[in-house]
Design a protein around this motif. Structure first.
Motif, PDB file in Angstrom:
ATOM      1  N   ALA A  55       0.828  -1.206   0.000  1.00 60.24           N
ATOM      2  CA  ALA A  55       0.000   0.000   0.000  1.00 60.24           C
ATOM      3  C   ALA A  55       0.862   1.255   0.000  1.00 60.24           C
ATOM      4  O   ALA A  55       0.582   2.213  -0.729  1.00 60.24           O
ATOM      5  CB  ALA A  55      -0.922  -0.018   1.227  1.00 60.24           C
ATOM      6  N   ILE A  56       1.912   1.264   0.797  1.00 60.76           N
ATOM      7  CA  ILE A  56       2.792   2.441   0.874  1.00 60.76           C
ATOM      8  C   ILE A  56       3.518   2.663  -0.453  1.00 60.76           C
ATOM      9  O   ILE A  56       3.607   3.789  -0.951  1.00 60.76           O
ATOM     10  CB  ILE A  56       3.795   2.270   2.028  1.00 60.76           C
ATOM     11  CG1 ILE A  56       3.072   2.433   3.368  1.00 60.76           C
ATOM     12  CG2 ILE A  56       4.950   3.266   1.927  1.00 60.76           C
ATOM     13  CD1 ILE A  56       3.877   1.997   4.563  1.00 60.76           C
ATOM     14  N   LEU A  57       4.035   1.587  -1.048  1.00 68.46           N
ATOM     15  CA  LEU A  57       4.787   1.726  -2.295  1.00 68.46           C
ATOM     16  C   LEU A  57       3.916   2.194  -3.455  1.00 68.46           C
ATOM     17  O   LEU A  57       4.423   2.773  -4.424  1.00 68.46           O
ATOM     18  CB  LEU A  57       5.456   0.389  -2.642  1.00 68.46           C
ATOM     19  CG  LEU A  57       6.503  -0.108  -1.640  1.00 68.46           C
ATOM     20  CD1 LEU A  57       7.046  -1.469  -2.059  1.00 68.46           C
ATOM     21  CD2 LEU A  57       7.642   0.887  -1.490  1.00 68.46           C
ATOM     22  N   ILE A 279      17.297  -6.461  -1.847  1.00 65.14           N
ATOM     23  CA  ILE A 279      17.208  -5.065  -1.411  1.00 65.14           C
ATOM     24  C   ILE A 279      16.628  -5.077  -0.003  1.00 65.14           C
ATOM     25  O   ILE A 279      15.469  -5.435   0.200  1.00 65.14           O
ATOM     26  CB  ILE A 279      16.314  -4.228  -2.347  1.00 65.14           C
ATOM     27  CG1 ILE A 279      16.831  -4.304  -3.791  1.00 65.14           C
ATOM     28  CG2 ILE A 279      16.251  -2.777  -1.868  1.00 65.14           C
ATOM     29  CD1 ILE A 279      18.220  -3.750  -3.994  1.00 65.14           C
ATOM     30  N   HIS A 280      17.438  -4.718   0.990  1.00 60.78           N
ATOM     31  CA  HIS A 280      17.013  -4.818   2.385  1.00 60.78           C
ATOM     32  C   HIS A 280      15.735  -4.020   2.658  1.00 60.78           C
ATOM     33  O   HIS A 280      14.799  -4.516   3.277  1.00 60.78           O
ATOM     34  CB  HIS A 280      18.106  -4.270   3.317  1.00 60.78           C
ATOM     35  CG  HIS A 280      19.402  -4.993   3.238  1.00 60.78           C
ATOM     36  ND1 HIS A 280      19.576  -6.275   3.714  1.00 60.78           N
ATOM     37  CD2 HIS A 280      20.611  -4.609   2.756  1.00 60.78           C
ATOM     38  CE1 HIS A 280      20.829  -6.648   3.535  1.00 60.78           C
ATOM     39  NE2 HIS A 280      21.483  -5.654   2.952  1.00 60.78           N
ATOM     40  N   HIS A 281      15.730  -2.769   2.225  1.00 60.82           N
ATOM     41  CA  HIS A 281      14.621  -1.888   2.567  1.00 60.82           C
ATOM     42  C   HIS A 281      14.601  -0.693   1.620  1.00 60.82           C
ATOM     43  O   HIS A 281      15.584  -0.416   0.923  1.00 60.82           O
ATOM     44  CB  HIS A 281      14.750  -1.387   4.018  1.00 60.82           C
ATOM     45  CG  HIS A 281      16.035  -0.659   4.267  1.00 60.82           C
ATOM     46  ND1 HIS A 281      17.142  -1.260   4.822  1.00 60.82           N
ATOM     47  CD2 HIS A 281      16.407   0.628   4.031  1.00 60.82           C
ATOM     48  CE1 HIS A 281      18.128  -0.397   4.916  1.00 60.82           C
ATOM     49  NE2 HIS A 281      17.704   0.755   4.439  1.00 60.82           N
ATOM     50  N   PHE A 335      11.108  -6.409  -6.658  1.00 60.82           N
ATOM     51  CA  PHE A 335      11.405  -5.295  -7.553  1.00 60.82           C
ATOM     52  C   PHE A 335      10.672  -4.022  -7.130  1.00 60.82           C
ATOM     53  O   PHE A 335      10.585  -3.069  -7.898  1.00 60.82           O
ATOM     54  CB  PHE A 335      11.013  -5.643  -8.990  1.00 60.82           C
ATOM     55  CG  PHE A 335      11.908  -6.661  -9.640  1.00 60.82           C
ATOM     56  CD1 PHE A 335      13.250  -6.392  -9.869  1.00 60.82           C
ATOM     57  CD2 PHE A 335      11.408  -7.893 -10.015  1.00 60.82           C
ATOM     58  CE1 PHE A 335      14.075  -7.325 -10.469  1.00 60.82           C
ATOM     59  CE2 PHE A 335      12.228  -8.841 -10.618  1.00 60.82           C
ATOM     60  CZ  PHE A 335      13.559  -8.559 -10.847  1.00 60.82           C
ATOM     61  N   GLY A 336      10.159  -4.008  -5.902  1.00 59.83           N
ATOM     62  CA  GLY A 336       9.362  -2.883  -5.471  1.00 59.83           C
ATOM     63  C   GLY A 336       7.936  -3.016  -5.986  1.00 59.83           C
ATOM     64  O   GLY A 336       7.478  -4.090  -6.379  1.00 59.83           O
ATOM     65  N   HIS A 337       7.231  -1.891  -6.019  1.00 54.44           N
ATOM     66  CA  HIS A 337       5.836  -1.891  -6.449  1.00 54.44           C
ATOM     67  C   HIS A 337       5.452  -0.453  -6.760  1.00 54.44           C
ATOM     68  O   HIS A 337       6.029   0.496  -6.234  1.00 54.44           O
ATOM     69  CB  HIS A 337       4.940  -2.462  -5.339  1.00 54.44           C
ATOM     70  CG  HIS A 337       3.482  -2.475  -5.684  1.00 54.44           C
ATOM     71  ND1 HIS A 337       2.962  -3.232  -6.714  1.00 54.44           N
ATOM     72  CD2 HIS A 337       2.429  -1.807  -5.119  1.00 54.44           C
ATOM     73  CE1 HIS A 337       1.655  -3.044  -6.775  1.00 54.44           C
ATOM     74  NE2 HIS A 337       1.310  -2.181  -5.838  1.00 54.44           N
ATOM     75  N   GLY A 338       4.476  -0.300  -7.637  1.00 50.66           N
ATOM     76  CA  GLY A 338       3.956   1.027  -7.928  1.00 50.66           C
ATOM     77  C   GLY A 338       4.824   1.825  -8.871  1.00 50.66           C
ATOM     78  O   GLY A 338       5.564   1.274  -9.700  1.00 50.66           O
ATOM     79  N   LEU A 339       4.769   3.122  -8.720  1.00 45.21           N
ATOM     80  CA  LEU A 339       5.417   4.063  -9.628  1.00 45.21           C
ATOM     81  C   LEU A 339       6.912   3.808  -9.781  1.00 45.21           C
ATOM     82  O   LEU A 339       7.478   3.979 -10.866  1.00 45.21           O
ATOM     83  CB  LEU A 339       5.186   5.491  -9.106  1.00 45.21           C
ATOM     84  CG  LEU A 339       5.696   6.647  -9.962  1.00 45.21           C
ATOM     85  CD1 LEU A 339       4.893   6.730 -11.250  1.00 45.21           C
ATOM     86  CD2 LEU A 339       5.579   7.960  -9.187  1.00 45.21           C
ATOM     87  N   HIS A 340       7.569   3.386  -8.702  1.00 45.28           N
ATOM     88  CA  HIS A 340       9.022   3.241  -8.704  1.00 45.28           C
ATOM     89  C   HIS A 340       9.471   1.783  -8.869  1.00 45.28           C
ATOM     90  O   HIS A 340      10.632   1.473  -8.592  1.00 45.28           O
ATOM     91  CB  HIS A 340       9.606   3.830  -7.421  1.00 45.28           C
ATOM     92  CG  HIS A 340       9.386   5.309  -7.305  1.00 45.28           C
ATOM     93  ND1 HIS A 340      10.179   6.231  -7.953  1.00 45.28           N
ATOM     94  CD2 HIS A 340       8.447   6.015  -6.635  1.00 45.28           C
ATOM     95  CE1 HIS A 340       9.731   7.450  -7.679  1.00 45.28           C
ATOM     96  NE2 HIS A 340       8.693   7.345  -6.881  1.00 45.28           N
TER      97      HIS A 340
END
Length: 393
Positions: A55-57, A279-281, A335-340
């Motif tokens: 949700a945050i990402l 990727i730790h964080h 790989f993260g999420h969302g815009l980035h």
């Protein structure tokens, strides 16, 4: 969850080489989001739950700009963001730069690149075979393959690899001072500006030639974009190849699945990405007051999203601590999420899907020459992995 916690240096050392740090798992057991006192005394939040992290990402009310961002590690990263380095930019600047590169990472472009990846992998395996019956798999396999692939795509000469690999390692070392990392950025930017000037006068069929010809960018913007692609393009995949091979060698039953069922390689790659999460964080800053999972995140507060913990959330993945190459890992956050979300994720997937099965086919007796606990780990790096991986066959 709302109570003030002791100051916390974000843990990166893993007690088991493939699992998130134990402190993150302990906190995850207490809930998805926790109060966090950063090392500079500022208050913020730690997120370990999958749903909260996702949700945050995906929420544009959280910024990636470093201006007011608190560092979750002991050595704050206060290095200026190079022009064009859109990983640390919000819209509309982020969108402007990212759009310039999306055409270079399409499904079609990655498919066209696969024969080159296969040739690079085969050449590297031939070199390993000729060198004898043992090797450091990190240096002989995991490091050179992504460096050559991203070099081919961007137009960066592989002969220059020692300089950019050394500076990339410095830039990602969280134990070094900001001054050391900034010097690495200066050296890389100077190198890339020179290379882009050469491409402008002698263009080729590569990404940097396209950037060099773009009239709407300054020299520093071109170099900043090139820097982001070069660092992200070899550091992450290098460490996923090495750590992925390590995880398979430490799990013989799973290794046999990869060797014997090459058609399942895409699923294997996704599970390794989820299971290892190198990727730790990532850190975000709230642009306004936001309520999430019963917690009020106030404008200006930093939120550290522990990706490695989120990808082990039992509320989203069944038996999350098991390496299960048959599971569905749809929606993992490696790989993260969302815009980035990572622009080069298709390239990384293609390299892993091609390279790991090829390695295991070529060397069916491949095995570690040291006990798993003796493999040196990259705990002090912002991209996790191994420093070396001694093997024989």
């Amino acid at each position: 969850m709302e109570s003030t916690s002791p100051a916390m240096v974000m843990p990166t050392a893993r007690q088991n080489p493939f699992d998130p740090p134990e402190e993150l798992r302990r906190r995850q057991g207490l809930g998805p989001i926790h109060r966090m006192t950063y090392v500079d005394g500022g208050q913020g939040w730690l997120v370990t739950g999958f749903a909260a992290a996702r949700a945050i990402l995906a929420d544009p009310r959280f910024s990636v700009r470093p201006d007011h961002m608190r560092s979750p590690v002991a050595q704050p990263a206060r290095t200026p963001v190079p022009p064009g380095f859109f990983l640390r930019m919000d819209p509309p600047e982020h969108d402007h730069y990212r759009r310039l590169l999306t055409g270079d990472f399409t499904v079609r472009r990655m498919k066209l690149l696969e024969p080159e990846i296969e040739a690079i992998v085969n050449d590297q395996l031939n070199a390993m075979e000729l060198a004898g019956g043992s090797a450091d798999l990190f240096k002989a396999f995991a490091l050179p393959i992504p460096s050559q692939v991203i070099g081919e795509l961007l137009g960066v000469p592989y002969s220059d690899r020692q300089g950019f690999q050394r500076n990339a390692a410095t830039l990602l070392n969280i134990d070094l001072t900001a001054e050391h990392r900034q010097e690495a950025v200066r050296e890389l930017m100077a190198y890339l500006r020179d290379l882009l000037r050469h491409k402008r006068s002698r263009p080729e069929e590569d990404v940097l030639s396209g950037l060099a010809a773009h009239e709407g960018l300054t020299a520093d913007e071109r170099a900043g974009l090139a820097l982001l692609l070069l660092i992200a393009g070899h550091e992450t995949t290098t460490n996923m190849l090495a750590l992925g091979a390590f995880a398979l060698l430490a799990n013989p039953a799973q290794l046999a699945e990869v060797r014997d069922k090459e058609e399942d390689a895409p699923a294997v790659v996704e599970e390794l990405l989820r299971y290892l999460t190198i990727i730790h964080h990532v850190v975000r800053v709230a642009l306004e007051d936001i309520e999430l999972h019963g917690c009020l995140i106030k404008a200006g507060e930093s939120v550290t999203v522990a990706l490695s913990a989120a990808n082990r959330d039992a509320d989203h993945f069944a038996a999350p601590d098991a390496l299960d190459l048959t599971r569905s890992t749809a929606g993992h956050l490696a790989f993260g999420h969302g815009l980035h979300q990572c622009l080069g994720q298709r390239l990384a997937r293609a390299e892993m899907r091609i390279a790991l099965p090829a390695l295991l086919r070529r060397f069916p007796a491949l095995r570690l020459t040291v006990a798993p606990e003796e493999v040196p780990l990259r705990s002090a790096m912002s991209v996790y992995g191994v420093h070396e991986l001694p093997v024989t066959w």
